[in-house]
Motif scaffolding. Structure first.
Motif: not given
Ligand SMILES: Cc1c2[nH]c(c1CCC(=O)O)Cc1[nH]c(c(CCC(=O)O)c1C)Cc1[nH]c(c(CCC(=O)O)c1C)Cc1[nH]c(c(C)c1CCC(=O)O)C2
Length: 344
Positions: A239-251
């Protein structure tokens, strides 16, 4: 049989000439049919907890636009509610919750596995959608990331800088970490149940990841995403997972390898050429047209859409906005964006 779902192919790392496309908040107030169903439900939370109606609004943008994926209609704040927080929505303002700022408030929360008592209707929505979605349209389940969910549980509402959550982290770190731990366990339990009900992909929304700096980002954005992803992959291989660390910039760089997610969703503050070189090098990326184009439309929308498709054409890519579509958007602009992606 070869995989026919474009979204799943991108998540498996396939480079496609025309990327799959869907849109954050694709079921929402910019659509007259959504507003009509919401009216029928009475209010937003009743809509979330009425499986037939939640399934109906999930299907509306699929019928109207033929997106390559559907996203379950629910909200990230149902998890705090299922843990025992009070939750309500103030029209024109947003969510309100009872706050957790002391040990007593935390002690009153329910254990993670009690969430099913409240969230049963959400799993039923997933089951209806697994039957009713077109065969080539996968269903994305989702939850909020522990940090983002905690910011709402601590402040009792959305905050511009997440100051109350940062204050608790500094002043009562053990309590803050216990809260994050409870949300992490509940999130694994919740996403696992969505997958068992038929979700084919899951997405973890860390809308406020951008306010975590340095070690805090590693501890409170990377580590929970890594734990949730590892637990889901152990229980539900493939099962694929999408991560969304919004506004993580360089991270954003290295986020996929540090957490194990199959795809990183990019907000629209990120330059596509930079992200293609530094983030897509690790695998699939999703994004990242500014949602404002869905309001303004025109040549700029078409040019920017094509530029994003072109910038990410060397690797696996899922076309999306950089954040949710807003209520003032024009559905005609959504058609324009889809045509620009598909080469119409
Ligand atoms: C932070 C957050 C929330 N909810 C969510 C996030 C993370 C993504 C992001 O950063 O936007 C995620 C979410 N919320 C909703 C979905 C459904 C699926 C989709 O179509 O994307 C998803 C994936 C429905 C919704 N969730 C909400 C609406 C609008 C409710 C209405 O009909 O009045 C919808 C369609 C309400 C909501 N829910 C939340 C807020 C702050 C608000 C109020 C702001 C607003 O009104 O847009 C919490």
């Amino acid at each position: 049989m070869a995989e026919t779902k474009k979204l799943l192919r991108a998540l498996a790392g396939e480079v496609q000439k025309v990327p799959p496309i869907w849109m954050m908040r694709q079921a929402g107030r910019y659509l007259p049919e959504y507003r009509a169903t919401r009216e029928q439900a009475g209010d937003f939370l009743s809509l979330c907890y009425t499986p037939d109606l939640a399934a109906e609004v999930t299907l509306q943008p699929i019928r109207r636009f033929g997106f390559d994926a559907a996203i379950l209609f629910a909200d990230i704040l149902l998890v705090p509610q299922a843990l025992g927080a009070d939750l309500w929505f103030v029209t024109g303002e947003g969510p309100r919750l009872s706050t957790i700022t002391r040990q007593a408030g935390f002690d009153a929360l329910k254990p993670a596995d009690a969430i099913h008592d409240t969230l049963g209707p959400i799993y039923e929505t997933v089951r209806i959608l697994s039957r009713e979605l077109p065969a080539d349209t996968p269903l994305i389940g989702f939850a909020g990331a522990p940090w983002t969910v905690a910011t709402y549980m601590i402040a009792g509402r959305g905050t511009p800088d997440q100051a109350p959550a940062h204050a608790l982290m500094r002043e009562e770190c053990a309590l803050f970490e216990a809260l994050l731990e409870r949300i992490t366990e509940a999130t694994i339990t919740y996403l696992s149940a969505q997958i068992e009900a038929g979700a084919e992909v899951v997405k973890i929304f860390d809308s406020w990841a951008g306010s975590l700096r340095g070690d805090d980002f590693d501890r409170y954005a990377v580590e929970p995403a890594r734990r949730i992803t590892a637990a889901l992959k152990e229980r539900h291989p493939g099962i694929p997972v999408i991560g969304f660390p919004r506004e993580a910039g360089e991270r954003y760089v290295g986020f996929a390898s540090a957490t194990g997610v199959d795809c990183v969703a990019l907000d629209n503050s990120v330059d596509p050429a930079w992200a293609a070189a530094h983030v897509q090098a690790d695998g699939c990326v999703q994004g990242n047209l500014a949602p404002g184009h869905m309001v303004t439309g025109g040549r700029a929308l078409v040019d920017e859409t094509r530029a994003i498709v072109e910038a990410f054409s060397g690797g696996p890519h899922i076309f999306n906005l950089g954040h949710g579509i807003t209520p003032d958007a024009d559905p005609d602009n959504v058609h324009l964006m889809i045509e620009a992606v598909r080469g119409g």
